[in-house]
Scaffold this motif. Structure first.
Motif, PDB file in Angstrom:
ATOM      1  N   GLN A 124       0.831  -1.203   0.000  1.00  0.00           N
ATOM      2  CA  GLN A 124       0.000   0.000   0.000  1.00  0.00           C
ATOM      3  C   GLN A 124       0.869   1.258   0.000  1.00  0.00           C
ATOM      4  O   GLN A 124       0.584   2.230  -0.670  1.00  0.00           O
ATOM      5  CB  GLN A 124      -0.898  -0.038   1.240  1.00  0.00           C
ATOM      6  N   SER A 125       1.958   1.209   0.782  1.00  0.00           N
ATOM      7  CA  SER A 125       2.802   2.397   0.928  1.00  0.00           C
ATOM      8  C   SER A 125       4.045   2.352   0.031  1.00  0.00           C
ATOM      9  O   SER A 125       5.048   2.972   0.350  1.00  0.00           O
ATOM     10  CB  SER A 125       3.207   2.543   2.383  1.00  0.00           C
ATOM     11  N   PHE A 126       3.968   1.614  -1.060  1.00  0.00           N
ATOM     12  CA  PHE A 126       5.005   1.513  -2.109  1.00  0.00           C
ATOM     13  C   PHE A 126       6.307   0.903  -1.605  1.00  0.00           C
ATOM     14  O   PHE A 126       6.823  -0.023  -2.220  1.00  0.00           O
ATOM     15  CB  PHE A 126       5.307   2.867  -2.773  1.00  0.00           C
ATOM     16  N   ASN A 127       6.872   1.498  -0.530  1.00  0.00           N
ATOM     17  CA  ASN A 127       8.128   0.994   0.034  1.00  0.00           C
ATOM     18  C   ASN A 127       9.265   0.916  -0.967  1.00  0.00           C
ATOM     19  O   ASN A 127      10.052  -0.028  -0.940  1.00  0.00           O
ATOM     20  CB  ASN A 127       7.930  -0.399   0.660  1.00  0.00           C
ATOM     21  N   LEU A 128       9.368   1.888  -1.834  1.00  0.00           N
ATOM     22  CA  LEU A 128      10.548   1.930  -2.699  1.00  0.00           C
ATOM     23  C   LEU A 128      11.759   2.263  -1.836  1.00  0.00           C
ATOM     24  O   LEU A 128      11.633   2.967  -0.830  1.00  0.00           O
ATOM     25  CB  LEU A 128      10.371   3.003  -3.780  1.00  0.00           C
ATOM     26  N   PHE A 129      12.934   1.770  -2.233  1.00  0.00           N
ATOM     27  CA  PHE A 129      14.143   2.041  -1.462  1.00  0.00           C
ATOM     28  C   PHE A 129      14.496   3.518  -1.603  1.00  0.00           C
ATOM     29  O   PHE A 129      14.850   3.984  -2.688  1.00  0.00           O
ATOM     30  CB  PHE A 129      15.288   1.141  -1.929  1.00  0.00           C
ATOM     31  N   ALA A 130      14.412   4.238  -0.503  1.00  0.00           N
ATOM     32  CA  ALA A 130      14.463   5.700  -0.550  1.00  0.00           C
ATOM     33  C   ALA A 130      15.823   6.243  -0.979  1.00  0.00           C
ATOM     34  O   ALA A 130      15.915   7.334  -1.523  1.00  0.00           O
ATOM     35  CB  ALA A 130      14.082   6.265   0.814  1.00  0.00           C
ATOM     36  N   HIS A 131      16.887   5.467  -0.749  1.00  0.00           N
ATOM     37  CA  HIS A 131      18.229   5.971  -1.053  1.00  0.00           C
ATOM     38  C   HIS A 131      18.706   5.564  -2.444  1.00  0.00           C
ATOM     39  O   HIS A 131      19.850   5.802  -2.801  1.00  0.00           O
ATOM     40  CB  HIS A 131      19.211   5.482   0.010  1.00  0.00           C
ATOM     41  N   LYS A 132      17.836   4.904  -3.203  1.00  0.00           N
ATOM     42  CA  LYS A 132      18.234   4.414  -4.529  1.00  0.00           C
ATOM     43  C   LYS A 132      17.408   5.120  -5.602  1.00  0.00           C
ATOM     44  O   LYS A 132      16.271   5.515  -5.359  1.00  0.00           O
ATOM     45  CB  LYS A 132      17.955   2.905  -4.618  1.00  0.00           C
ATOM     46  N   THR A 133      17.981   5.235  -6.792  1.00  0.00           N
ATOM     47  CA  THR A 133      17.215   5.810  -7.904  1.00  0.00           C
ATOM     48  C   THR A 133      16.170   4.803  -8.362  1.00  0.00           C
ATOM     49  O   THR A 133      16.197   3.627  -7.966  1.00  0.00           O
ATOM     50  CB  THR A 133      18.122   6.130  -9.105  1.00  0.00           C
ATOM     51  N   VAL A 134      15.275   5.279  -9.219  1.00  0.00           N
ATOM     52  CA  VAL A 134      14.238   4.414  -9.772  1.00  0.00           C
ATOM     53  C   VAL A 134      14.865   3.197 -10.458  1.00  0.00           C
ATOM     54  O   VAL A 134      14.482   2.050 -10.217  1.00  0.00           O
ATOM     55  CB  VAL A 134      13.368   5.228 -10.755  1.00  0.00           C
ATOM     56  N   LEU A 135      15.858   3.449 -11.292  1.00  0.00           N
ATOM     57  CA  LEU A 135      16.501   2.349 -12.009  1.00  0.00           C
ATOM     58  C   LEU A 135      17.158   1.364 -11.033  1.00  0.00           C
ATOM     59  O   LEU A 135      17.023   0.153 -11.168  1.00  0.00           O
ATOM     60  CB  LEU A 135      17.540   2.901 -12.990  1.00  0.00           C
ATOM     61  N   GLU A 136      17.850   1.904 -10.027  1.00  0.00           N
ATOM     62  CA  GLU A 136      18.503   1.030  -9.042  1.00  0.00           C
ATOM     63  C   GLU A 136      17.484   0.209  -8.263  1.00  0.00           C
ATOM     64  O   GLU A 136      17.727  -0.949  -7.925  1.00  0.00           O
ATOM     65  CB  GLU A 136      19.341   1.868  -8.058  1.00  0.00           C
ATOM     66  N   ASN A 137      16.331   0.824  -7.960  1.00  0.00           N
ATOM     67  CA  ASN A 137      15.279   0.090  -7.279  1.00  0.00           C
ATOM     68  C   ASN A 137      14.897  -1.162  -8.055  1.00  0.00           C
ATOM     69  O   ASN A 137      14.648  -2.210  -7.479  1.00  0.00           O
ATOM     70  CB  ASN A 137      14.041   0.981  -7.101  1.00  0.00           C
ATOM     71  N   VAL A 138      14.842  -1.023  -9.372  1.00  0.00           N
ATOM     72  CA  VAL A 138      14.383  -2.136 -10.201  1.00  0.00           C
ATOM     73  C   VAL A 138      15.498  -3.146 -10.480  1.00  0.00           C
ATOM     74  O   VAL A 138      15.251  -4.339 -10.613  1.00  0.00           O
ATOM     75  CB  VAL A 138      13.772  -1.606 -11.518  1.00  0.00           C
ATOM     76  N   THR A 139      16.761  -2.686 -10.521  1.00  0.00           N
ATOM     77  CA  THR A 139      17.850  -3.619 -10.851  1.00  0.00           C
ATOM     78  C   THR A 139      18.436  -4.324  -9.625  1.00  0.00           C
ATOM     79  O   THR A 139      19.068  -5.358  -9.754  1.00  0.00           O
ATOM     80  CB  THR A 139      19.016  -2.890 -11.568  1.00  0.00           C
ATOM     81  N   LEU A 140      18.213  -3.748  -8.444  1.00  0.00           N
ATOM     82  CA  LEU A 140      18.860  -4.285  -7.242  1.00  0.00           C
ATOM     83  C   LEU A 140      18.542  -5.768  -7.007  1.00  0.00           C
ATOM     84  O   LEU A 140      19.449  -6.573  -6.768  1.00  0.00           O
ATOM     85  CB  LEU A 140      18.432  -3.455  -6.025  1.00  0.00           C
ATOM     86  N   GLY A 141      17.267  -6.105  -7.061  1.00  0.00           N
ATOM     87  CA  GLY A 141      16.862  -7.503  -6.842  1.00  0.00           C
ATOM     88  C   GLY A 141      17.500  -8.452  -7.847  1.00  0.00           C
ATOM     89  O   GLY A 141      18.173  -9.413  -7.453  1.00  0.00           O
ATOM     90  N   PRO A 142      17.306  -8.204  -9.154  1.00  0.00           N
ATOM     91  CA  PRO A 142      17.917  -9.097 -10.138  1.00  0.00           C
ATOM     92  C   PRO A 142      19.431  -9.227  -9.943  1.00  0.00           C
ATOM     93  O   PRO A 142      19.970 -10.326  -9.988  1.00  0.00           O
ATOM     94  CB  PRO A 142      17.598  -8.421 -11.477  1.00  0.00           C
ATOM     95  N   ILE A 143      20.139  -8.108  -9.698  1.00  0.00           N
ATOM     96  CA  ILE A 143      21.598  -8.173  -9.581  1.00  0.00           C
ATOM     97  C   ILE A 143      22.021  -8.898  -8.314  1.00  0.00           C
ATOM     98  O   ILE A 143      22.851  -9.803  -8.338  1.00  0.00           O
ATOM     99  CB  ILE A 143      22.215  -6.755  -9.623  1.00  0.00           C
ATOM    100  N   ARG A 144      21.428  -8.520  -7.185  1.00  0.00           N
ATOM    101  CA  ARG A 144      21.884  -9.083  -5.917  1.00  0.00           C
ATOM    102  C   ARG A 144      21.284 -10.438  -5.577  1.00  0.00           C
ATOM    103  O   ARG A 144      21.926 -11.247  -4.911  1.00  0.00           O
ATOM    104  CB  ARG A 144      21.568  -8.108  -4.768  1.00  0.00           C
ATOM    105  N   VAL A 145      20.042 -10.659  -5.972  1.00  0.00           N
ATOM    106  CA  VAL A 145      19.386 -11.908  -5.591  1.00  0.00           C
ATOM    107  C   VAL A 145      19.475 -12.947  -6.700  1.00  0.00           C
ATOM    108  O   VAL A 145      19.811 -14.104  -6.463  1.00  0.00           O
ATOM    109  CB  VAL A 145      17.911 -11.652  -5.203  1.00  0.00           C
ATOM    110  N   ARG A 146      19.218 -12.511  -7.919  1.00  0.00           N
ATOM    111  CA  ARG A 146      19.236 -13.457  -9.054  1.00  0.00           C
ATOM    112  C   ARG A 146      20.606 -13.584  -9.699  1.00  0.00           C
ATOM    113  O   ARG A 146      20.813 -14.416 -10.577  1.00  0.00           O
ATOM    114  CB  ARG A 146      18.255 -12.995 -10.129  1.00  0.00           C
TER     115      ARG A 146
END
Ligand SMILES: Nc1ncnc2c1ncn2[C@@H]1O[C@H](COP(=O)(O)OP(=O)(O)OP(=O)(O)O)[C@@H](O)[C@H]1O
Ligand SMILES: [Mg+2]
Lengths: 257, 214
Positions: A99-121
């Motif tokens: 509900q409250s989005f919870n985007l990572f506040a210290h990361k850019t939009v692009l970093e928000n989307v790439t962080l999971g694939p890079i670090r987890v996958r």
């Protein structure tokens, strides 16, 4: 998986998620009571219910952000394990939109989307960036990739959050009231993305009171009251001929708004 | 007064020892504090319990008492270190509890949704801490950690009571020699103020830098 006649997806029959006799207590308070729910691959399930009925708790138990007291949650043929690496791996296959989005506040939009694939996958960075850009364009925020979340509108933030989840190639997407923190004019843009996902055959469990979405995209509506599932059925049927007294009461209160 | 100025070199040397003690103590407290903080936010109950116990114990005994215990008590148990080392260890152990509180405060100031989103993406506990929580927490930790460092600098003066030859210790000796408390102790006070003001200034700078980076 797309039905020719009306363009809506139809479940393939294989059960992807199975919630079996799940009980969840907070101290003395029972938030979920013997909840059973099966979701087939490609199915879109909308959960409805009054405030405090346990919708969020159910959502959170599905990816074990909340532990359960008894029962089982089986996802993709495997029972959810205790907190640890194994659970983290399963969670990577389940997208969650808050509900409250919870985007990572210290990361850019692009970093928000790439962080999971890079670090987890462990996806190579170049590939992750390319995929992220495609996803951001798909949800209509491609031009904002170097902004920080605080610089975006709520609707934009929520669409980025959806892209962040999709970047993991999840098998199931959970939505917990994704539009209820948004201004009316932004609700549409988020719902459009969700409807698009549903049409593409994504398996979805969505807590939302947007009846338009339920009618357009849901295969099934699940109605909860006091921690229990009291009624379930196709959206049209549920909205026009609710079988239980409690569902009727609930519908009359949300229709007043 | 002029008698005392002859010994200014001794005092400046003492100031150097104070700075050295403080830095060693702070680095030790920070490292121990990180370990304690990870324990206190970890999902493992025994670790959490140990972290809490440690912090509560050290927050509830005076530093001087701990110093006495360490310097005079431990040799009875067959363990002894040089005085300077002893005080550095004491400062590190004691202020680790406060460093832990400062760090935990910073972590708690990060909205829970951030950690939940990280976990929902499939990050492990360590990944979410390292990639999501700590970078955001650090900004709110700077000031409290600076206060811990100031606490260490001021606390290091207690070393005088067990015979460590840092600033206060040396001032005490000069004062006994010349019986001129005002200039001697006044100079010491000035020394401490210079150090603590510097810390406050640097902390303010660091915090501003982090705010811009977001
Ligand atoms: N962490 C918690 N500790 C104690 N009680 C909780 C906790 N989380 C939820 N509850 C309680 O469990 C019940 C169900 O909460 P839940 O958030 O699942 O409801 P909901 O159906 O999502 O409601 P809403 O529409 O307001 O979001 C509520 O009565 C709530 O107070
Ligand atoms: Mg809720």
């Amino acid at each position: 998986m797309v039905d020719q006649a009306d363009g809506t997806s139809t479940p393939s029959g294989k059960v992807l998620l199975s919630v079996e006799s799940v009980n969840k207590r907070f101290g003395d308070f029972t938030a979920l009571k013997d909840v059973d729910l099966q979701v087939a691959e490609g199915e879109v399930v909308v959960i409805l219910g009054a405030s405090g009925s346990g919708k969020s708790t159910l959502c959170r138990c599905i990816n074990r952000l909340e532990s359960i007291d008894s029962g089982r949650v089986v996802f993709d043929g495997r029972e959810l394990p205790q907190e640890g690496t194994e659970l983290a791996r399963l969670r990577a296959d389940v997208g969650m939109v808050f509900q409250s989005f919870n985007l990572f506040a210290h990361k850019t939009v692009l970093e928000n989307v790439t962080l999971g694939p890079i670090r987890v996958r462990r996806t190579p960075k170049a590939q992750a960036v390319e995929e992220a850009r495609a996803l951001l364009n798909r949800v209509g925020v491609g031009q904002k990739e170097s902004a920080h979340p605080a610089e975006l509108s709520g609707g934009q933030q929520q669409r980025v959050a959806i892209a962040r989840s999709l970047a993991m190639h999840p098998k199931l997407m959970l939505f917990d009231e994704p539009t209820s923190a948004l201004d009316p004019e932004m609700i549409r843009e988020v719902l459009d993305v969700m409807v698009g996902l549903a049409k593409d055959g994504m398996t979805m469990v969505a807590v939302t009171h947007e009846m338009g979405f339920a009618r357009q995209a849901a295969d099934r509506v699940v109605f909860m009251d006091a921690g229990q599932i009291v009624e379930t059925g196709p959206p049209e049927e549920f909205f026009t001929r609710p079988r239980t007294e409690r569902a009727r009461d609930f519908l009359s209160t949300i229709l007043q708004h | 007064m002029s008698e005392i100025l002859k010994h200014i070199g001794v005092l400046v040397g003492g100031l150097g020892v104070t700075v050295e003690l403080s830095l060693l103590g702070f680095v030790g407290a920070a490292v121990l504090g990180i370990a304690l903080t990870i324990m206190r936010v970890s999902p493992v109950t025994p670790l959490r319990a140990f972290g809490t116990l440690y912090v509560e114990v050290f927050r509830n005994i005076p530093l001087l008492v701990f110093l006495f215990l360490f310097v005079f008590g431990l040799p009875d148990a067959g363990i002894s270190f040089p005085l300077f080392t002893s005080e550095a260890i004491c400062l590190a152990m004691y202020f680790a509890a406060f460093a832990c509180e400062a760090m935990r405060g910073g972590i708690n100031a990060v909205p829970v949704g951030q950690a939940e989103a990280a976990r929902a993406l499939g990050m492990t506990f360590t990944q979410s801490l390292r990639l999501i929580i700590l970078p955001q927490a650090f900004r709110t930790m700077v000031q409290p950690l600076a206060n811990v460092l100031i606490g260490i600098v001021l606390g290091s003066s207690l070393g005088a009571a067990v015979g460590v030859s840092e600033l206060t210790g040396r001032v005490q000796i000069l004062e006994l020699q010349y019986d001129e408390p005002l200039p001697t102790v006044g100079l010491a006070a000035l020394g401490y103020v210079v150090i603590t003001l510097t810390i406050a200034l640097v902390a303010g700078r660091v915090q501003k830098r982090m705010a811009v980076r977001r």
